[in-house]
Design a protein around this motif. Structure first.
Motif, PDB file in Angstrom:
ATOM      1  N   ASP A  22       0.445  60.972   8.872  1.00  0.00           N
ATOM      2  CA  ASP A  22       0.064  59.787   8.443  1.00  0.00           C
ATOM      3  C   ASP A  22      -1.422  60.889   7.461  1.00  0.00           C
ATOM      4  O   ASP A  22      -1.521  60.110   6.038  1.00  0.00           O
ATOM      5  N   ARG A  23      -1.639  61.494   7.329  1.00  0.00           N
ATOM      6  CA  ARG A  23      -3.051  62.041   5.971  1.00  0.00           C
ATOM      7  C   ARG A  23      -2.158  62.176   5.086  1.00  0.00           C
ATOM      8  O   ARG A  23      -2.587  62.138   4.083  1.00  0.00           O
ATOM      9  N   LEU A  24      -0.800  63.028   5.488  1.00  0.00           N
ATOM     10  CA  LEU A  24      -0.012  63.673   3.998  1.00  0.00           C
ATOM     11  C   LEU A  24       0.882  62.715   3.070  1.00  0.00           C
ATOM     12  O   LEU A  24       0.740  62.478   2.341  1.00  0.00           O
ATOM     13  N   ALA A  27      -2.647  60.306   1.659  1.00  0.00           N
ATOM     14  CA  ALA A  27      -2.103  61.168   0.256  1.00  0.00           C
ATOM     15  C   ALA A  27      -1.460  61.064  -0.832  1.00  0.00           C
ATOM     16  O   ALA A  27      -2.251  61.062  -2.283  1.00  0.00           O
ATOM     17  N   VAL A  28       0.200  61.118  -0.406  1.00  0.00           N
ATOM     18  CA  VAL A  28       0.821  60.813  -1.715  1.00  0.00           C
ATOM     19  C   VAL A  28       0.664  59.382  -2.164  1.00  0.00           C
ATOM     20  O   VAL A  28       0.768  59.030  -3.380  1.00  0.00           O
ATOM     21  N   ARG A  29       0.086  58.703  -1.233  1.00  0.00           N
ATOM     22  CA  ARG A  29      -0.124  57.164  -1.842  1.00  0.00           C
ATOM     23  C   ARG A  29      -0.946  56.851  -2.323  1.00  0.00           C
ATOM     24  O   ARG A  29      -1.086  55.718  -3.239  1.00  0.00           O
ATOM     25  N   LYS A  33      -0.581  55.826  -6.186  1.00  0.00           N
ATOM     26  CA  LYS A  33      -1.848  54.533  -6.628  1.00  0.00           C
ATOM     27  C   LYS A  33      -2.488  54.788  -8.208  1.00  0.00           C
ATOM     28  O   LYS A  33      -2.509  54.130  -9.164  1.00  0.00           O
ATOM     29  N   ALA A  34      -2.965  56.039  -8.291  1.00  0.00           N
ATOM     30  CA  ALA A  34      -3.609  56.934  -9.525  1.00  0.00           C
ATOM     31  C   ALA A  34      -2.865  56.300 -10.639  1.00  0.00           C
ATOM     32  O   ALA A  34      -3.435  56.456 -11.835  1.00  0.00           O
ATOM     33  N   LYS A  35      -1.725  57.576 -10.339  1.00  0.00           N
ATOM     34  CA  LYS A  35      -0.563  57.631 -11.356  1.00  0.00           C
ATOM     35  C   LYS A  35      -0.479  56.156 -11.887  1.00  0.00           C
ATOM     36  O   LYS A  35      -0.225  56.270 -13.291  1.00  0.00           O
ATOM     37  N   ALA A  36      -0.538  55.270 -10.958  1.00  0.00           N
ATOM     38  CA  ALA A  36      -0.723  53.383 -11.793  1.00  0.00           C
ATOM     39  C   ALA A  36      -1.345  53.381 -12.575  1.00  0.00           C
ATOM     40  O   ALA A  36      -0.969  52.375 -13.647  1.00  0.00           O
ATOM     41  N   GLN A  37      -2.367  53.307 -11.793  1.00  0.00           N
ATOM     42  CA  GLN A  37      -3.571  53.185 -13.077  1.00  0.00           C
ATOM     43  C   GLN A  37      -3.794  53.949 -14.052  1.00  0.00           C
ATOM     44  O   GLN A  37      -4.043  53.184 -14.653  1.00  0.00           O
ATOM     45  N   ALA A  38      -3.463  54.790 -14.036  1.00  0.00           N
ATOM     46  CA  ALA A  38      -3.156  56.001 -15.738  1.00  0.00           C
ATOM     47  C   ALA A  38      -2.329  54.766 -16.600  1.00  0.00           C
ATOM     48  O   ALA A  38      -3.044  54.679 -17.146  1.00  0.00           O
ATOM     49  N   LEU A  39      -1.429  54.480 -15.885  1.00  0.00           N
ATOM     50  CA  LEU A  39      -0.382  54.553 -17.039  1.00  0.00           C
ATOM     51  C   LEU A  39      -1.253  52.997 -17.487  1.00  0.00           C
ATOM     52  O   LEU A  39      -0.968  52.372 -18.239  1.00  0.00           O
ATOM     53  N   ILE A  40      -1.017  52.011 -16.232  1.00  0.00           N
ATOM     54  CA  ILE A  40      -1.225  50.811 -16.343  1.00  0.00           C
ATOM     55  C   ILE A  40      -3.150  50.509 -18.023  1.00  0.00           C
ATOM     56  O   ILE A  40      -3.103  49.963 -18.536  1.00  0.00           O
TER      57      ILE A  40
END
Length: 113
Positions: A22-24, A27-29, A33-40
Motif C-alpha cells: 500500500d505504501r508503495l 508513493a507511485v501515485r 501526480k507530481a510529474k503531471a503537475q510539473a507538465l501542466i
C-alpha cells in the motif's frame, strides 16, 4: 511450532507485506501526480487568491468580490482591492492568420515589420 503459531506468523507476514504494498502504491501515485503537475505548470493565481480570469489585462484590476469587514448584519461585498496581477506569467498569446478561406479567394498576408 504449533499449527496456531504458524498461522499467526503467516498472517503477520501478510499484514506487513500488504502495508508495504500500500505504501508503495501511494508513493507511485504521488510521483505520477507530481510529474503531471510539473507538465501542466503552476495555476495562475494572484497573490490576492483570485484566478487570472478575474484580472483585467488592460486595466490590471481584480474584479472578484470579497466580503466587507464592517461587522454589519448584512453580508455586503465589495471589489477586491488588488490592483495588479502578481501571479505566474501565462504563456504568450500568439496570432496566426486564418488558414482556410472560401473557394477562389486567397488570404491576405501582411509583410512582417
Amino acid at each position: 511450532m504449533t499449527g496456531f503459531e504458524i498461522v499467526m506468523v503467516i498472517l503477520a507476514g501478510g499484514y506487513v507485506a500488504g502495508g508495504a504494498y500500500d505504501r508503495l502504491k501511494d508513493a507511485v501515485r504521488e510521483r505520477r501526480k507530481a510529474k503531471a503537475q510539473a507538465l501542466i505548470g503552476p495555476e495562475p493565481v494572484c497573490g490576492c487568491g483570485h484566478h487570472l480570469a478575474y484580472h483585467d489585462a488592460r486595466d490590471a484590476l481584480c474584479y472578484a468580490s470579497v466580503p466587507t469587514a464592517d461587522g454589519g448584519t448584512d453580508e455586503s461585498v465589495r471589489q477586491c482591492p488588488c490592483r495588479r496581477y502578481a501571479g505566474p506569467e501565462p504563456l504568450a498569446t500568439l496570432y496566426s492568420p486564418e488558414l482556410t478561406s472560401p473557394v477562389g479567394e486567397r488570404p491576405a498576408i501582411k509583410p512582417a515589420d
